[in-house]
Design a protein around this motif. Structure first.
Motif, PDB file in Angstrom:
ATOM      1  N   HIS A 216       0.827  -1.203   0.000  1.00 34.30           N
ATOM      2  CA  HIS A 216       0.000   0.000   0.000  1.00 34.30           C
ATOM      3  C   HIS A 216       0.862   1.255   0.000  1.00 34.30           C
ATOM      4  CE1 HIS A 216       0.792   0.161   4.401  1.00 34.30           C
ATOM      5  NE2 HIS A 216       0.666  -1.154   4.310  1.00 34.30           N
ATOM      6  N   TYR A 217       0.479   2.213  -0.808  1.00 33.37           N
ATOM      7  CA  TYR A 217       1.173   3.495  -0.930  1.00 33.37           C
ATOM      8  C   TYR A 217       0.159   4.629  -0.853  1.00 33.37           C
ATOM      9  CZ  TYR A 217       5.436   1.068  -2.351  1.00 33.37           C
ATOM     10  OH  TYR A 217       6.558   0.266  -2.379  1.00 33.37           O
ATOM     11  N   ASP A 218       0.486   5.671  -0.115  1.00 35.10           N
ATOM     12  CA  ASP A 218      -0.372   6.849  -0.006  1.00 35.10           C
ATOM     13  C   ASP A 218       0.301   8.034  -0.708  1.00 35.10           C
ATOM     14  OD1 ASP A 218      -1.978   5.271   1.563  1.00 35.10           O
ATOM     15  OD2 ASP A 218      -1.204   6.058   3.461  1.00 35.10           O
ATOM     16  N   GLY A 219      -0.459   9.120  -0.846  1.00 38.84           N
ATOM     17  CA  GLY A 219       0.109  10.335  -1.408  1.00 38.84           C
ATOM     18  C   GLY A 219       0.418  10.236  -2.895  1.00 38.84           C
ATOM     19  N   LEU A 220      -0.359   9.471  -3.634  1.00 38.83           N
ATOM     20  CA  LEU A 220      -0.107   9.268  -5.052  1.00 38.83           C
ATOM     21  C   LEU A 220      -0.950  10.214  -5.899  1.00 38.83           C
ATOM     22  CD1 LEU A 220      -0.263   5.363  -5.128  1.00 38.83           C
ATOM     23  CD2 LEU A 220       1.736   6.795  -4.685  1.00 38.83           C
ATOM     24  N   SER A 221      -0.476  10.470  -7.104  1.00 36.25           N
ATOM     25  CA  SER A 221      -1.293  11.230  -8.052  1.00 36.25           C
ATOM     26  C   SER A 221      -2.407  10.334  -8.568  1.00 36.25           C
ATOM     27  CB  SER A 221      -0.432  11.695  -9.225  1.00 36.25           C
ATOM     28  OG  SER A 221       0.009  10.574  -9.992  1.00 36.25           O
ATOM     29  N   PRO A 222      -3.539  10.904  -9.010  1.00 33.80           N
ATOM     30  CA  PRO A 222      -4.616  10.083  -9.574  1.00 33.80           C
ATOM     31  C   PRO A 222      -4.147   9.231 -10.753  1.00 33.80           C
ATOM     32  CG  PRO A 222      -5.418  12.296  -9.123  1.00 33.80           C
ATOM     33  CD  PRO A 222      -3.931  12.333  -8.911  1.00 33.80           C
ATOM     34  N   GLU A 223      -3.221   9.772 -11.557  1.00 30.51           N
ATOM     35  CA  GLU A 223      -2.724   9.038 -12.721  1.00 30.51           C
ATOM     36  C   GLU A 223      -1.948   7.798 -12.299  1.00 30.51           C
ATOM     37  OE1 GLU A 223      -3.765  13.065 -13.617  1.00 30.51           O
ATOM     38  OE2 GLU A 223      -2.249  12.297 -12.205  1.00 30.51           O
ATOM     39  N   LEU A 224      -1.066   7.950 -11.310  1.00 34.82           N
ATOM     40  CA  LEU A 224      -0.289   6.798 -10.850  1.00 34.82           C
ATOM     41  C   LEU A 224      -1.187   5.788 -10.154  1.00 34.82           C
ATOM     42  CD1 LEU A 224       2.278   5.244 -10.387  1.00 34.82           C
ATOM     43  CD2 LEU A 224       2.756   6.670  -8.380  1.00 34.82           C
ATOM     44  N   ALA A 225      -2.151   6.259  -9.368  1.00 35.81           N
ATOM     45  CA  ALA A 225      -3.076   5.344  -8.696  1.00 35.81           C
ATOM     46  C   ALA A 225      -3.836   4.508  -9.714  1.00 35.81           C
ATOM     47  CB  ALA A 225      -4.044   6.119  -7.813  1.00 35.81           C
ATOM     48  N   TYR A 268      -7.773  -2.075  -4.298  1.00 38.13           N
ATOM     49  CA  TYR A 268      -8.613  -0.948  -3.909  1.00 38.13           C
ATOM     50  C   TYR A 268      -7.834   0.353  -4.061  1.00 38.13           C
ATOM     51  CZ  TYR A 268     -11.727   2.037  -1.191  1.00 38.13           C
ATOM     52  OH  TYR A 268     -12.565   3.040  -0.788  1.00 38.13           O
ATOM     53  N   THR A 269      -8.499   1.366  -4.598  1.00 39.04           N
ATOM     54  CA  THR A 269      -7.922   2.697  -4.746  1.00 39.04           C
ATOM     55  C   THR A 269      -8.963   3.718  -4.333  1.00 39.04           C
ATOM     56  OG1 THR A 269      -6.593   1.959  -6.634  1.00 39.04           O
ATOM     57  CG2 THR A 269      -6.841   4.324  -6.346  1.00 39.04           C
ATOM     58  N   GLU A 270      -8.551   4.757  -3.622  1.00 37.97           N
ATOM     59  CA  GLU A 270      -9.468   5.836  -3.271  1.00 37.97           C
ATOM     60  C   GLU A 270      -8.708   7.131  -3.148  1.00 37.97           C
ATOM     61  OE1 GLU A 270     -11.336   5.416   0.502  1.00 37.97           O
ATOM     62  OE2 GLU A 270      -9.482   5.584   1.647  1.00 37.97           O
ATOM     63  N   GLN A 271      -9.424   8.222  -3.188  1.00 43.25           N
ATOM     64  CA  GLN A 271      -8.838   9.534  -2.962  1.00 43.25           C
ATOM     65  C   GLN A 271      -9.047   9.890  -1.509  1.00 43.25           C
ATOM     66  OE1 GLN A 271      -9.967  12.534  -5.763  1.00 43.25           O
ATOM     67  NE2 GLN A 271      -9.200  14.231  -4.525  1.00 43.25           N
ATOM     68  N   SER A 272      -7.966   9.893  -0.747  1.00 47.22           N
ATOM     69  CA  SER A 272      -8.061  10.127   0.690  1.00 47.22           C
ATOM     70  C   SER A 272      -7.842  11.596   1.003  1.00 47.22           C
ATOM     71  CB  SER A 272      -7.024   9.278   1.437  1.00 47.22           C
ATOM     72  OG  SER A 272      -5.715   9.621   1.009  1.00 47.22           O
ATOM     73  N   GLY A 273      -8.145  11.961   2.249  1.00 49.28           N
ATOM     74  CA  GLY A 273      -7.989  13.356   2.650  1.00 49.28           C
ATOM     75  C   GLY A 273      -6.556  13.728   2.927  1.00 49.28           C
ATOM     76  N   SER A 274      -5.714  12.728   3.179  1.00 50.66           N
ATOM     77  CA  SER A 274      -4.323  13.011   3.524  1.00 50.66           C
ATOM     78  C   SER A 274      -3.437  12.848   2.306  1.00 50.66           C
ATOM     79  CB  SER A 274      -3.857  12.059   4.638  1.00 50.66           C
ATOM     80  OG  SER A 274      -2.471  12.198   4.853  1.00 50.66           O
ATOM     81  N   ALA A 275      -2.531  13.783   2.125  1.00 47.33           N
ATOM     82  CA  ALA A 275      -1.583  13.697   1.015  1.00 47.33           C
ATOM     83  C   ALA A 275      -0.209  13.283   1.502  1.00 47.33           C
ATOM     84  CB  ALA A 275      -1.486  15.047   0.291  1.00 47.33           C
ATOM     85  N   GLN A 276      -0.127  12.917   2.795  1.00 45.33           N
ATOM     86  CA  GLN A 276       1.152  12.534   3.357  1.00 45.33           C
ATOM     87  C   GLN A 276       1.446  11.069   3.070  1.00 45.33           C
ATOM     88  OE1 GLN A 276       3.295  14.662   4.750  1.00 45.33           O
ATOM     89  NE2 GLN A 276       1.803  16.245   4.201  1.00 45.33           N
ATOM     90  N   PRO A 277       2.557  10.748   2.419  1.00 45.02           N
ATOM     91  CA  PRO A 277       2.890   9.356   2.123  1.00 45.02           C
ATOM     92  C   PRO A 277       3.256   8.596   3.386  1.00 45.02           C
ATOM     93  CG  PRO A 277       4.727  10.757   1.527  1.00 45.02           C
ATOM     94  CD  PRO A 277       3.594  11.663   1.921  1.00 45.02           C
ATOM     95  N   SER A 278       2.922   7.328   3.407  1.00 45.34           N
ATOM     96  CA  SER A 278       3.299   6.462   4.534  1.00 45.34           C
ATOM     97  C   SER A 278       4.025   5.256   4.001  1.00 45.34           C
ATOM     98  CB  SER A 278       2.053   6.011   5.320  1.00 45.34           C
ATOM     99  OG  SER A 278       1.191   5.269   4.497  1.00 45.34           O
ATOM    100  N   GLU A 279       4.762   4.630   4.864  1.00 45.34           N
ATOM    101  CA  GLU A 279       5.546   3.481   4.436  1.00 45.34           C
ATOM    102  C   GLU A 279       4.641   2.302   4.142  1.00 45.34           C
ATOM    103  OE1 GLU A 279       9.783   4.239   6.712  1.00 45.34           O
ATOM    104  OE2 GLU A 279       8.457   2.615   7.336  1.00 45.34           O
ATOM    105  N   ALA A 280       5.007   1.538   3.114  1.00 49.06           N
ATOM    106  CA  ALA A 280       4.325   0.299   2.780  1.00 49.06           C
ATOM    107  C   ALA A 280       5.309  -0.833   2.920  1.00 49.06           C
ATOM    108  CB  ALA A 280       3.789   0.382   1.348  1.00 49.06           C
TER     109      ALA A 280
END
Length: 285
Positions: A216-225, A268-280
């Motif tokens: 899992h990866y956070d803080g991604l652009s919609p295109e990369l997601a 699963y992919t969604e647009q979350s409220g946080s743009a801060q990346p977290s470790e996967a």
């Protein structure tokens, strides 16, 4: 989620994860008109059922008082609900038949090509050649292949190509929202049950028994997601098809027994409220 005074610390630690787990289910329930009192009644019955059968002490009769102590439900309600049994999702006949035919089409060397993909099949053929009629006959002789084909064409599980051959559609791998509602509801319950059961067994055991992991990866652009979602679908389908082929081959020589096995994947992919990346797993570069 509020805590009750008698909730032990290990139980209180589950409040946050449970709220996150249940939120999408509550969204579905509200959307489908299932009210809170209905779910409360169902949960009450499930609590009594689980406590009665899953937490019985060896060699001792399970009592109303102990079930009440385990569940927090009044003894009068416990007495009323005990033995009623929890709702069980049985496999609809149409779901069982369809899934077995599709699984064979995807796995049996007689109905797959050199690249291990399902062959386009003529409706019938002579001399034992692969055909849709022969495929259906390997699973059931209770239904006419034409009836099965008509149902599949109507549901979009298969289509007929320009040469008149029957082709398995990609949508056949998963029940669509506009397809068989009974099949969709069945797999919704079955797949979520098995995923949650595996995760629950791992949490309750000293050593995790089941494989239950995610990248899992956070803080991604919609295109990369979107690109990662598309690639994950390809990898998931490859894994499912390979697992199905190996399971089908192994079943040919298995003596049979009381066990069942389920290999599942999800993306699963969604647009979350946080743009801060977290470790996967493996970390984000």
């Amino acid at each position: 989620m509020s805590e009750t005074p008698d909730t032990p610390p290990q139980g209180a630690s589950l409040h946050g994860p449970l709220a996150r787990l249940l939120r999408p289910l509550v969204r579905l329930l509200v959307a489908r008109g299932v009210t809170f009192p209905t779910i409360a009644d169902l949960l009450r019955e499930l609590y009594v059922n689980v406590a009665e059968y899953d937490f019985a002490l060896p060699g001792k009769e399970q009592t109303d008082s102990r079930v009440s102590l385990l569940t927090g439900i009044h003894r009068k309600e416990v007495r009323r609900l005990r033995g009623s049994g929890a709702p069980v999702s049985t496999v609809p006949a149409s779901v069982s038949r369809t899934s077995r035919i599709i699984a064979r089409w995807l796995a049996d060397p007689a109905f797959t090509g050199p690249d291990k993909t399902p062959l386009p099949l003529p409706r019938s053929a002579e001399g034992g050649a692969p055909s849709f009629e022969a495929l259906v006959a390997t699973v059931t002789r209770d239904l006419r292949p034409r009836a099965v084909l008509d149902e599949w064409l109507d549901r979009g599980l298969a289509f007929i190509d320009s040469e008149g051959r029957i082709v398995l559609a990609e949508t056949a791998y998963v029940p669509r929202a506009d397809g068989n509602a009974e099949a969709q509801a069945y797999y919704f319950g079955r797949n979520l049950h098995d995923h949650i059961a595996a995760a629950t067994a791992n949490v309750m055991a000293d050593k995790p028994r089941f494989l239950e992991r995610a990248a899992h990866y956070d803080g991604l652009s919609p295109e990369l997601a979107a690109r990662l979602e598309a690639r994950a679908r390809e990898l998931a389908m490859e894994a499912l098809q390979q697992a199905n082929r190996e399971a089908h081959a192994a079943c040919q020589t298995d003596s049979g027994g009381p066990c069942r096995w389920n290999f599942g994947v999800y993306v699963y992919t969604e647009q979350s409220g946080s743009a801060q990346p977290s470790e996967a797993e493996g970390g984000k570069p």
